[in-house]
Design an enzyme around this catalytic site. Structure first.
Site, PDB file in Angstrom:
ATOM      1  N   GLU A 154       0.782  -1.236  -0.120  1.00  0.00           N
ATOM      2  CA  GLU A 154      -0.151  -0.030   0.129  1.00  0.00           C
ATOM      3  C   GLU A 154       0.801   1.212  -0.059  1.00  0.00           C
ATOM      4  O   GLU A 154       2.060   1.424   0.573  1.00  0.00           O
ATOM      5  CB  GLU A 154      -0.956   0.022   1.318  1.00  0.00           C
ATOM      6  N   CYS A 174       3.365   8.235   1.673  1.00  0.00           N
ATOM      7  CA  CYS A 174       3.609   7.406   2.757  1.00  0.00           C
ATOM      8  C   CYS A 174       3.836   6.060   1.695  1.00  0.00           C
ATOM      9  O   CYS A 174       3.168   5.576   1.012  1.00  0.00           O
ATOM     10  CB  CYS A 174       2.316   7.420   3.535  1.00  0.00           C
ATOM     11  N   CYS A 181       4.882  -7.317   7.953  1.00  0.00           N
ATOM     12  CA  CYS A 181       5.861  -6.721   9.147  1.00  0.00           C
ATOM     13  C   CYS A 181       6.140  -7.817  10.060  1.00  0.00           C
ATOM     14  O   CYS A 181       5.284  -8.740  10.206  1.00  0.00           O
ATOM     15  CB  CYS A 181       5.396  -5.471   9.539  1.00  0.00           C
ATOM     16  N   CYS A 185       3.602  -5.621  16.059  1.00  0.00           N
ATOM     17  CA  CYS A 185       2.959  -4.376  17.365  1.00  0.00           C
ATOM     18  C   CYS A 185       1.367  -5.053  17.305  1.00  0.00           C
ATOM     19  O   CYS A 185       0.674  -5.147  16.257  1.00  0.00           O
ATOM     20  CB  CYS A 185       3.137  -3.109  16.656  1.00  0.00           C
ATOM     21  N   CYS A 188      -1.474  -3.222  15.219  1.00  0.00           N
ATOM     22  CA  CYS A 188      -1.186  -2.774  13.863  1.00  0.00           C
ATOM     23  C   CYS A 188      -1.810  -3.880  12.917  1.00  0.00           C
ATOM     24  O   CYS A 188      -1.518  -5.093  13.054  1.00  0.00           O
ATOM     25  CB  CYS A 188       0.100  -2.480  13.536  1.00  0.00           C
ATOM     26  N   CYS A 402      -1.975   1.624   8.649  1.00  0.00           N
ATOM     27  CA  CYS A 402      -1.076   0.470   8.169  1.00  0.00           C
ATOM     28  C   CYS A 402      -1.691  -0.743   7.866  1.00  0.00           C
ATOM     29  O   CYS A 402      -2.105  -1.561   8.661  1.00  0.00           O
ATOM     30  CB  CYS A 402       0.106   0.328   8.868  1.00  0.00           C
TER      31      CYS A 402
HETATM   32  N1  SAH Z   1       7.247   0.188  11.191  1.00  0.00           N
HETATM   33  C1  SAH Z   1       7.420   1.632  11.172  1.00  0.00           C
HETATM   34  C2  SAH Z   1       6.903   2.216   9.992  1.00  0.00           C
HETATM   35  C3  SAH Z   1       5.452   1.624   9.753  1.00  0.00           C
HETATM   36  S1  SAH Z   1       4.015   1.949  10.643  1.00  0.00           S
HETATM   37  C4  SAH Z   1       7.312   1.982  12.388  1.00  0.00           C
HETATM   38  O1  SAH Z   1       6.549   1.629  13.460  1.00  0.00           O
HETATM   39  O2  SAH Z   1       7.123   3.198  12.770  1.00  0.00           O
HETATM   40  C5  SAH Z   1       3.782   4.027  10.648  1.00  0.00           C
HETATM   41  C6  SAH Z   1       3.186   4.255  12.054  1.00  0.00           C
HETATM   42  O3  SAH Z   1       1.662   3.850  12.064  1.00  0.00           O
HETATM   43  C7  SAH Z   1       3.629   3.738  13.246  1.00  0.00           C
HETATM   44  O4  SAH Z   1       3.968   4.690  14.183  1.00  0.00           O
HETATM   45  C8  SAH Z   1       2.730   2.833  13.542  1.00  0.00           C
HETATM   46  O5  SAH Z   1       2.799   2.569  14.760  1.00  0.00           O
HETATM   47  C9  SAH Z   1       1.408   3.362  13.212  1.00  0.00           C
HETATM   48  N2  SAH Z   1      -0.086   2.584  13.144  1.00  0.00           N
HETATM   49  C10 SAH Z   1       0.040   1.326  12.995  1.00  0.00           C
HETATM   50  N3  SAH Z   1      -1.172   0.727  12.993  1.00  0.00           N
HETATM   51  C11 SAH Z   1      -1.864   2.021  13.421  1.00  0.00           C
HETATM   52  C12 SAH Z   1      -3.392   2.128  13.598  1.00  0.00           C
HETATM   53  N4  SAH Z   1      -4.105   1.365  13.449  1.00  0.00           N
HETATM   54  N5  SAH Z   1      -3.570   3.668  13.975  1.00  0.00           N
HETATM   55  C13 SAH Z   1      -2.906   4.533  14.044  1.00  0.00           C
HETATM   56  N6  SAH Z   1      -1.377   4.373  13.727  1.00  0.00           N
HETATM   57  C14 SAH Z   1      -1.065   3.131  13.300  1.00  0.00           C
END
Ligand code: SAH
Length: 415
Positions: A154, A174, A181, A185, A188, A402
């Protein structure tokens, strides 16, 4: 046999050829396995990650063509010099690729038919193919791209909102860096099915080229905040950013490029030592080990103390501000106690904080706090003298968090 179909070499079945092919597959298989171990530095990853090598699943089609958008200008010049072409030829081709956004070698009408034919035999011009785009009401545009092995990634185009910023003509892309990944987390969508593979440099660059072409907008800023952990695909990331930054390619200034990481300590230090002045954002999401442990498994490997020491190193080496991203999740990390602790951390590092109200993911239990609670958190940070922005959510109606569009598309395909 199927494996060489794209290489246009279906008749080559000698034992030597097969041995080479087996070795190549072994290398790619090792590359797959190294993705899970955090910060791969091994030789297998170096081989798999080199320019032009598609690192793909064993079951998918492999190409032996070179991805043109993985090449630096000097790489292309060297290849063309071997063919006896004059030095200006590389610039002609690069202009077609990045300024004219040509999608086939046939469009390159100032090259001879013979050269165009040779280029198309040896180079892959497109590394991504647009499958879907979705518009949110706020004009955020999300692209679902398919890669040569049919994997999906994406990319999101986020226009600046007039009235909120001084330059309303700013367009941020973006970009994703991996399929899936590995860091899992808990909140996510990207990590729900683990990681499939690293993107090649060409696949990273081509997201920007195609987004520009499809939207008709000139991209001014890049955030590496799409699917995947960029610093776990370090070599391809840096190569792609050199191309995105280069005046002969996309010419986007390094200071307009932000790399966001889950917190890979060794790679943060390496990034600090890069010649390019790329900006750093760290996804903190918790101001104590207790909170971070609960939602980010990476914190077990790199607890806060080590992560913040790496941030210190970055800030002191670069002499630039960094950003902490902090998702606000209801009842998990949104207490005022966390806000005070985050304020103290950001203060010491002179960091900005970007607060992001959580974007709920189907099937996951986490919720976004009330707006008033988010405001209170922001207010508390500001009382520590911190520049803290509370993101106005863009693109929530198009599953812009994401990995959400990809998951939805795959679920629809299965239904
Ligand atoms: N792996 C990297 C970059 C990808 S995620 C990182 O962790 O920074 C980009 C951002 O989106 C990260 O801060 C991540 O924690 C956040 N993110 C992931 N899922 C999300 C969600 N459901 N709502 C808001 N932010 C989210």
């Amino acid at each position: 046999m199927q494996l060489d179909r794209r290489a246009g070499n279906p008749s080559s079945t000698s034992p030597a050829h097969n041995a080479v092919r087996r070795r190549r597959l072994q290398v790619r298989f090792q590359t797959q396995k190294t993705l899970d171990c955090g910060e791969p530095t091994g030789r297998a990853m170096d081989i798999g990650a080199r320019a032009g090598a598609h690192c793909v699943n064993l079951s998918s089609v492999v190409t032996t063509k070179t991805d043109l958008k993985s090449l630096l200008r000097e790489d292309l010049s060297a290849r063309l010099a071997k063919w006896g072409e004059p030095v200006y030829r590389a610039d002609q081709i690069l202009r077609w690729v990045y300024q004219q956004q040509a999608e086939s070698f046939d469009q390159m009408t100032n090259l001879s038919a013979e050269l165009r034919q040779r280029l198309s035999e040896q180079f892959e011009l497109n590394s991504v193919r647009a499958l879907k785009t979705r518009n949110a009401t706020d004009t955020t545009e999300k692209f679902l791209f398919q890669l040569h092995d049919h994997a999906l990634i994406e990319t999101v185009l986020i226009p600046a909102t007039p009235g909120l910023t001084t330059s309303s003509d700013r367009h941020t892309v973006c970009v994703s860096t991996q399929v899936g990944c590995a860091y899992g987390c808990k909140f996510c969508a990207s990590g729900l099915e683990g990681v499939k593979r690293n993107l090649t440099a060409a696949e990273i660059v081509d997201q920007v080229v195609h987004t520009q072409k499809l939207s008709g907008e000139r991209v001014s800023n890049i955030v590496i905040m799409g699917m995947g952990e960029p610093l776990a695909n370090y070599d391809n990331l840096i190569r792609a950013l050199r191309i995105i930054n280069a005046p002969w390619a996309l010419g986007i200034g390094a200071r307009k490029i932000t790399v966001s990481t889950v917190g890979l300590v060794l790679r943060i230090k390496q990034l600090a030592d890069e010649p390019m002045q790329i900006r750093l954002a760290v996804s903190l999401h918790g101001a104590t080990d207790e909170v971070r442990d609960r939602i980010m498994p990476v914190n077990k490997k790199y607890p806060l103390k080590e992560l913040l020491a790496a941030c210190d190193y970055y800030v002191n080496t670069r002499k630039r501000m960094m950003t902490f991203e902090y998702i606000l999740i209801d009842g998990v990390n949104d207490s005022l106690e966390q806000a005070h602790k985050l304020g103290a951390i950001a203060n010491r590092l002179h960091a900005k904080v970007n607060l992001i109200p959580y974007n709920p993911v189907e099937g996951l239990p986490w919720k976004r706090p009330e707006r008033s609670r988010c405001k209170m958190f922001q207010h508390t940070l500001k009382s520590h003298g911190i520049t803290a922005t509370l993101r106005i959510e863009k693109g929530t109606d198009i599953n812009a968090a994401c990995g959400q569009l990809r998951l939805r598309h795959e679920a629809e395909a299965r239904a």
